[in-house]
Design a protein around this motif. Structure first.
Motif, PDB file in Angstrom:
ATOM      1  N   ALA B 171      -4.917 -26.368 -23.330  1.00 21.60           N
ATOM      2  CA  ALA B 171      -5.529 -26.502 -22.091  1.00 21.60           C
ATOM      3  C   ALA B 171      -4.929 -27.748 -21.348  1.00 21.60           C
ATOM      4  CB  ALA B 171      -6.784 -26.762 -22.362  1.00 21.60           C
ATOM      5  N   ARG B 172      -4.363 -28.477 -22.093  1.00 25.48           N
ATOM      6  CA  ARG B 172      -3.728 -29.844 -21.080  1.00 25.48           C
ATOM      7  C   ARG B 172      -2.287 -29.513 -20.655  1.00 25.48           C
ATOM      8  NH1 ARG B 172      -5.059 -33.819 -24.674  1.00 25.48           N
ATOM      9  NH2 ARG B 172      -3.190 -33.730 -25.461  1.00 25.48           N
ATOM     10  N   HIS B 173      -1.508 -28.792 -21.439  1.00 21.86           N
ATOM     11  CA  HIS B 173      -0.102 -28.513 -21.220  1.00 21.86           C
ATOM     12  C   HIS B 173       0.363 -27.347 -20.839  1.00 21.86           C
ATOM     13  CE1 HIS B 173       0.793 -32.734 -22.536  1.00 21.86           C
ATOM     14  NE2 HIS B 173       0.148 -32.622 -23.601  1.00 21.86           N
ATOM     15  N   ARG B 174      -0.601 -26.471 -21.293  1.00 22.11           N
ATOM     16  CA  ARG B 174      -0.150 -24.917 -21.094  1.00 22.11           C
ATOM     17  C   ARG B 174       0.966 -24.529 -22.080  1.00 22.11           C
ATOM     18  NH1 ARG B 174      -0.666 -20.680 -18.019  1.00 22.11           N
ATOM     19  NH2 ARG B 174       1.767 -20.368 -17.519  1.00 22.11           N
ATOM     20  N   GLN B 175       2.239 -24.972 -21.589  1.00 23.06           N
ATOM     21  CA  GLN B 175       3.203 -24.448 -22.495  1.00 23.06           C
ATOM     22  C   GLN B 175       3.871 -25.768 -23.305  1.00 23.06           C
ATOM     23  OE1 GLN B 175       6.536 -23.188 -19.889  1.00 23.06           O
ATOM     24  NE2 GLN B 175       5.363 -21.059 -19.685  1.00 23.06           N
ATOM     25  N   LEU B 176       3.986 -25.526 -24.608  1.00 26.18           N
ATOM     26  CA  LEU B 176       4.340 -26.613 -25.372  1.00 26.18           C
ATOM     27  C   LEU B 176       5.924 -26.648 -25.653  1.00 26.18           C
ATOM     28  CD1 LEU B 176       1.936 -26.204 -28.476  1.00 26.18           C
ATOM     29  CD2 LEU B 176       1.636 -27.437 -26.181  1.00 26.18           C
ATOM     30  N   PRO B 177       6.563 -27.858 -25.792  1.00 21.73           N
ATOM     31  CA  PRO B 177       7.964 -27.740 -26.076  1.00 21.73           C
ATOM     32  C   PRO B 177       8.495 -26.798 -27.195  1.00 21.73           C
ATOM     33  CG  PRO B 177       7.105 -30.141 -25.733  1.00 21.73           C
ATOM     34  CD  PRO B 177       5.893 -29.116 -25.666  1.00 21.73           C
ATOM     35  N   LEU B 178       9.670 -26.268 -26.949  1.00 22.96           N
ATOM     36  CA  LEU B 178       9.878 -25.135 -27.882  1.00 22.96           C
ATOM     37  C   LEU B 178       9.866 -25.823 -29.609  1.00 22.96           C
ATOM     38  CD1 LEU B 178      11.287 -22.387 -28.539  1.00 22.96           C
ATOM     39  CD2 LEU B 178      13.448 -23.359 -28.181  1.00 22.96           C
ATOM     40  N   ASP B 179      10.362 -26.915 -29.510  1.00 20.18           N
ATOM     41  CA  ASP B 179      10.390 -27.574 -30.822  1.00 20.18           C
ATOM     42  C   ASP B 179       9.057 -27.642 -31.698  1.00 20.18           C
ATOM     43  OD1 ASP B 179      12.868 -27.640 -30.543  1.00 20.18           O
ATOM     44  OD2 ASP B 179      12.988 -29.906 -30.576  1.00 20.18           O
ATOM     45  N   ASP B 180       8.071 -28.213 -30.653  1.00 19.95           N
ATOM     46  CA  ASP B 180       6.606 -28.597 -31.228  1.00 19.95           C
ATOM     47  C   ASP B 180       6.036 -27.076 -31.571  1.00 19.95           C
ATOM     48  OD1 ASP B 180       6.982 -31.118 -30.758  1.00 19.95           O
ATOM     49  OD2 ASP B 180       5.440 -31.313 -29.046  1.00 19.95           O
ATOM     50  N   ALA B 181       6.448 -26.051 -30.736  1.00 17.22           N
ATOM     51  CA  ALA B 181       5.665 -24.683 -30.664  1.00 17.22           C
ATOM     52  C   ALA B 181       6.263 -24.280 -32.349  1.00 17.22           C
ATOM     53  CB  ALA B 181       6.126 -23.679 -29.923  1.00 17.22           C
ATOM     54  N   VAL B 182       7.656 -24.334 -32.383  1.00 10.86           N
ATOM     55  CA  VAL B 182       8.097 -23.838 -33.602  1.00 10.86           C
ATOM     56  C   VAL B 182       7.479 -24.521 -34.781  1.00 10.86           C
ATOM     57  CG1 VAL B 182      10.303 -23.209 -34.790  1.00 10.86           C
ATOM     58  CG2 VAL B 182      10.064 -22.752 -32.472  1.00 10.86           C
ATOM     59  N   ARG B 183       7.537 -25.774 -34.805  1.00  4.21           N
ATOM     60  CA  ARG B 183       7.128 -26.496 -35.949  1.00  4.21           C
ATOM     61  C   ARG B 183       5.636 -26.367 -36.274  1.00  4.21           C
ATOM     62  NH1 ARG B 183       4.927 -31.394 -36.083  1.00  4.21           N
ATOM     63  NH2 ARG B 183       5.403 -31.722 -33.845  1.00  4.21           N
ATOM     64  N   PHE B 184       4.634 -26.320 -35.186  1.00  2.00           N
ATOM     65  CA  PHE B 184       3.338 -25.954 -35.514  1.00  2.00           C
ATOM     66  C   PHE B 184       3.223 -24.551 -36.212  1.00  2.00           C
ATOM     67  CE2 PHE B 184       1.742 -28.695 -31.810  1.00  2.00           C
ATOM     68  CZ  PHE B 184       1.882 -29.712 -32.651  1.00  2.00           C
ATOM     69  N   ALA B 185       4.030 -23.708 -35.645  1.00  2.00           N
ATOM     70  CA  ALA B 185       3.993 -22.381 -36.297  1.00  2.00           C
ATOM     71  C   ALA B 185       4.410 -22.208 -37.675  1.00  2.00           C
ATOM     72  CB  ALA B 185       4.854 -21.165 -35.389  1.00  2.00           C
ATOM     73  N   THR B 186       5.587 -23.313 -38.096  1.00  6.87           N
ATOM     74  CA  THR B 186       6.045 -23.255 -39.314  1.00  6.87           C
ATOM     75  C   THR B 186       4.977 -24.014 -40.254  1.00  6.87           C
ATOM     76  OG1 THR B 186       8.301 -23.570 -38.427  1.00  6.87           O
ATOM     77  CG2 THR B 186       7.799 -24.376 -40.764  1.00  6.87           C
ATOM     78  N   GLU B 187       4.247 -24.871 -39.682  1.00  7.81           N
ATOM     79  CA  GLU B 187       3.269 -25.476 -40.678  1.00  7.81           C
ATOM     80  C   GLU B 187       2.120 -24.713 -41.029  1.00  7.81           C
ATOM     81  OE1 GLU B 187       4.117 -30.209 -39.030  1.00  7.81           O
ATOM     82  OE2 GLU B 187       2.363 -29.254 -38.276  1.00  7.81           O
ATOM     83  N   LEU B 188       1.846 -23.749 -40.011  1.00  4.83           N
ATOM     84  CA  LEU B 188       0.729 -23.080 -40.079  1.00  4.83           C
ATOM     85  C   LEU B 188       1.310 -21.813 -41.226  1.00  4.83           C
ATOM     86  CD1 LEU B 188      -0.674 -22.511 -36.404  1.00  4.83           C
ATOM     87  CD2 LEU B 188      -1.670 -23.798 -38.321  1.00  4.83           C
ATOM     88  N   ALA B 189       2.466 -21.343 -40.991  1.00  2.00           N
ATOM     89  CA  ALA B 189       2.972 -20.335 -41.605  1.00  2.00           C
ATOM     90  C   ALA B 189       2.765 -20.821 -43.252  1.00  2.00           C
ATOM     91  CB  ALA B 189       4.120 -19.786 -41.375  1.00  2.00           C
ATOM     92  N   GLU B 190       3.176 -22.105 -43.348  1.00  2.00           N
ATOM     93  CA  GLU B 190       3.222 -22.556 -44.902  1.00  2.00           C
ATOM     94  C   GLU B 190       1.773 -22.583 -45.399  1.00  2.00           C
ATOM     95  OE1 GLU B 190       4.803 -26.443 -45.020  1.00  2.00           O
ATOM     96  OE2 GLU B 190       6.723 -26.148 -43.965  1.00  2.00           O
ATOM     97  N   ALA B 191       0.795 -22.800 -44.480  1.00  2.00           N
ATOM     98  CA  ALA B 191      -0.623 -22.998 -44.955  1.00  2.00           C
ATOM     99  C   ALA B 191      -1.124 -21.578 -45.310  1.00  2.00           C
ATOM    100  CB  ALA B 191      -1.424 -23.411 -43.930  1.00  2.00           C
ATOM    101  N   LEU B 192      -0.700 -20.560 -44.545  1.00  2.00           N
ATOM    102  CA  LEU B 192      -1.279 -19.171 -44.675  1.00  2.00           C
ATOM    103  C   LEU B 192      -0.414 -18.593 -45.737  1.00  2.00           C
ATOM    104  CD1 LEU B 192      -0.688 -17.493 -40.887  1.00  2.00           C
ATOM    105  CD2 LEU B 192      -2.761 -18.288 -42.168  1.00  2.00           C
ATOM    106  N   ASP B 193       0.608 -18.870 -46.205  1.00  2.00           N
ATOM    107  CA  ASP B 193       1.300 -18.351 -47.349  1.00  2.00           C
ATOM    108  C   ASP B 193       0.632 -18.687 -48.531  1.00  2.00           C
ATOM    109  OD1 ASP B 193       3.200 -16.765 -46.003  1.00  2.00           O
ATOM    110  OD2 ASP B 193       4.898 -18.114 -46.176  1.00  2.00           O
ATOM    111  N   VAL B 194       0.410 -19.980 -48.638  1.00  2.00           N
ATOM    112  CA  VAL B 194      -0.295 -20.559 -49.859  1.00  2.00           C
ATOM    113  C   VAL B 194      -1.798 -20.186 -49.994  1.00  2.00           C
ATOM    114  CG1 VAL B 194      -1.525 -22.869 -50.548  1.00  2.00           C
ATOM    115  CG2 VAL B 194       0.780 -22.989 -49.810  1.00  2.00           C
ATOM    116  N   ALA B 195      -2.251 -19.986 -48.867  1.00  2.00           N
ATOM    117  CA  ALA B 195      -3.668 -19.123 -48.904  1.00  2.00           C
ATOM    118  C   ALA B 195      -3.407 -17.942 -49.418  1.00  2.00           C
ATOM    119  CB  ALA B 195      -4.228 -19.240 -47.635  1.00  2.00           C
TER     120      ALA B 195
END
Lengths: 202, 347
Positions: B171-195
């Motif tokens: 809501a604050r930034h609308r678009q995130l820096p590419l690096d942040d977006a990809v890193r968050f996606a990576t972290e979430l993917a790790e969490a999902l794969d474990v689950a």
């Protein structure tokens, strides 16, 4: 970094009480799904009670009423773009009309339910609703017909006052009038107009 | 009707509007020519009074007192283990309390489900589901400390995390820096794969469920959606109309096909999330009925068309993650994240 709790289902619950209905409606129309939740929260209890007064005793199980009202609200919010009610009064009377149709369907359905047919003594009457009891089913129907003949302003003023118990101050806000006094005057004229319509239809 | 008669009726009608007591017999005696109008007005007054009798007081007060009662119930029910301090947030289904756990000397967040909304959820089933989720241990999963079903209340405790949700950040930034977006996606993917390997599907991945703490993403509310979605389907009849957002809902979830819902459904939501972090809005937005239809039939828009400078290879990654058929998606969320990293680096 600002403090916040763990994630929860509604990201901005704190806004539920403060943002105006008009603004929330504009957000929903603009495709902001987060604005549905506070609208739902604001109107669910009001409409629940409204439905409660209109459903026959047998159909008035609290959970059923909740479902009926919640479904209606969700459906109405999903179709908001087609109707574009901009002020609170229009929105509420729009919801009320949809809900009224639902309540009628519900009563018809209750009458048709096959399992009830075998219980003859229970079939014939679902029991009057609290409002039917108070003023009679016939009069309720006459009232509905009369209401349909009024101007939008008049109709909304009456619905807000008589059906939702809004004060003159609240009506002024919901209908965009300058003061409670202006709303009182509008309401007075609306009631007399309805009395005339009802009298003429006799 | 002459103006004088009309004025007289207006005065009476305004008195009704104000909730004043009208002397109907006196009025009828004074103005017999107006009797029939007075009768109609009197009927309207009765109707208003009947409405008031059906709904005494204001709803707001009733709601507030229910909430107050819930807080009191929670306080009492959990008194032996926790000291409830304050409400952190309220959602559609639950209230989150900040509480102190004196036995372990830590601060926790306790999510308590509204008993009116959760009445159809069997406590045994709730605890069983929570027990499965509690076994998940991963740096990007919000852990569960404790759970219970005391006095008709279903609740679980998790650490109180200082931070904000991804929703707030977006809501604050609308678009995130590419690096942040990809890193968050990576972290979430790790969490999902474990689950997923543990047999748990999240089913409700959305920015509101992603907590950001010290610059890292933590995923919360694993598996909870299933308990409540299923118990809600009876009340939310029309497909696609649920209290939750449809923005991240896979086609198989839109179709409410329980056999088809699985790990790839979470991957679909992750792809939607990645798109939103890059573009600033979800792939499909608008009316619920439209969004739902788009998930079923529309190709996702190209992120690179809406954010110049973005490598078009990312479009292909998102499109594959959002494939209509689960079989056409990546083999795992981790593979999607790896492909996103490669695409972002222009490889």
């Amino acid at each position: 970094m600002p403090r916040s709790g763990p994630p929860h289902d509604d990201s901005h619950p704190q806004f539920a009480g403060s943002e105006s209905t008009a603004s929330l409606l504009a957000r929903v129309r603009g495709g902001d799904l987060d604005a549905r939740e506070p609208l739902l929260k604001r109107y669910l209890p009001l409409l629940r009670r409204w439905a409660h007064g209109r459903l026959p005793a047998r159909a008035r199980d609290m959970a059923d009423t909740d479902d009926l009202v919640q479904n209606t609200l969700l459906r109405a919010l999903g179709r908001l773009e087609e109707f574009e009610p901009r002020r609170e009064g229009a929105f509420l009377s729009y919801l009320r009309q949809i809900l009224l149709n639902q309540v009628r369907d519900e009563i018809r359905r209750a009458h048709r339910r096959p399992e009830r047919e075998s219980l003859k003594d229970q079939v014939c009457d679902e029991g009057p609703s609290p409002l039917d009891q108070a003023i009679g089913r016939e009069t309720m129907q006459r009232y509905e017909r009369g209401l349909a003949q009024l101007s939008q302003d008049h109709r909304e003023a009456i619905i807000l006052r008589l059906e939702f118990g809004y004060s003159c101050e609240e009506i002024a806000e919901a209908l965009g009038r300058s003061s409670a006094n202006a709303a009182r005057q509008l309401l007075g004229r609306a009631l007399v107009r309805l009395a005339q319509v009802l009298h003429e239809s006799e | 009707m002459n103006p004088n008669e009309l004025d007289h009726l207006y005065r009476i009608a305004e008195a009704i509007g104000d909730g004043q007591v009208v002397d109907w017999e006196g009025e009828a005696r004074a103005r017999p020519e107006l009797t029939s109008y007075l009768d109609e007005l009197r009927m309207l007054e009765t109707m208003g009074a009947a409405t008031a009798a059906v709904s005494p007081g204001t709803d707001h007060v009733a709601e507030v007192s229910t909430m107050g009662k819930l807080e009191e119930r929670v306080r009492t029910a959990l008194a032996e283990r926790y000291r409830i301090q304050r409400v952190l947030g309220r959602g559609a289904m639950a209230v989150v309390f900040l509480a102190e756990d004196p036995r372990h000397g830590r601060v926790v967040a306790i999510k308590v489900f509204d008993p009116r909304k959760a009445s159809s959820v069997e406590p045994e089933r709730f605890l069983r589901e929570i027990a499965i989720v509690a076994r998940l241990q991963h740096p990007h999963i919000v852990p569960l400390f404790d759970s219970g079903s005391e006095k008709g209340l279903l609740w679980f405790a998790m650490p109180y995390v200082e931070g904000e949700t991804l929703r707030v950040l977006l809501a604050r930034h609308r678009q995130l820096p590419l690096d942040d977006a990809v890193r968050f996606a990576t972290e979430l993917a790790e969490a999902l794969d474990v689950a997923h390997r543990a047999g748990v599907v999240h089913r409700d991945l959305k920015p509101e469920n992603v907590l950001l703490s010290s610059g890292h993403a933590l995923l919360a509310d694993f598996g909870i959606a299933r308990l409540f979605r299923e118990s809600q389907t009876a009340t939310l009849t029309s497909p696609g109309t649920s209290l939750g957002t449809p923005n991240y809902m896979s086609p198989e979830q839109v179709l409410a096909d329980p056999a088809a819902i699985g790990p790839p459904s979470d991957q679909y939501a992750l792809a939607c999330l990645l798109y939103e972090m890059l573009v600033g809005e979800p792939p499909f937005a608008g009316r619920t009925s439209d969004v739902v239809q788009h998930h079923l039939t529309t190709k996702p828009p190209r992120a690179s068309a809406l954010r110049p400078g973005l490598h078009p290879a990312l479009d292909a990654v998102i499109a594959k993650g959002m494939a209509k058929s689960p079989a056409d998606r990546y083999a795992s969320a981790g593979e999607l994240a790896a492909a996103a990293r490669a695409a972002a680096a222009g490889r």
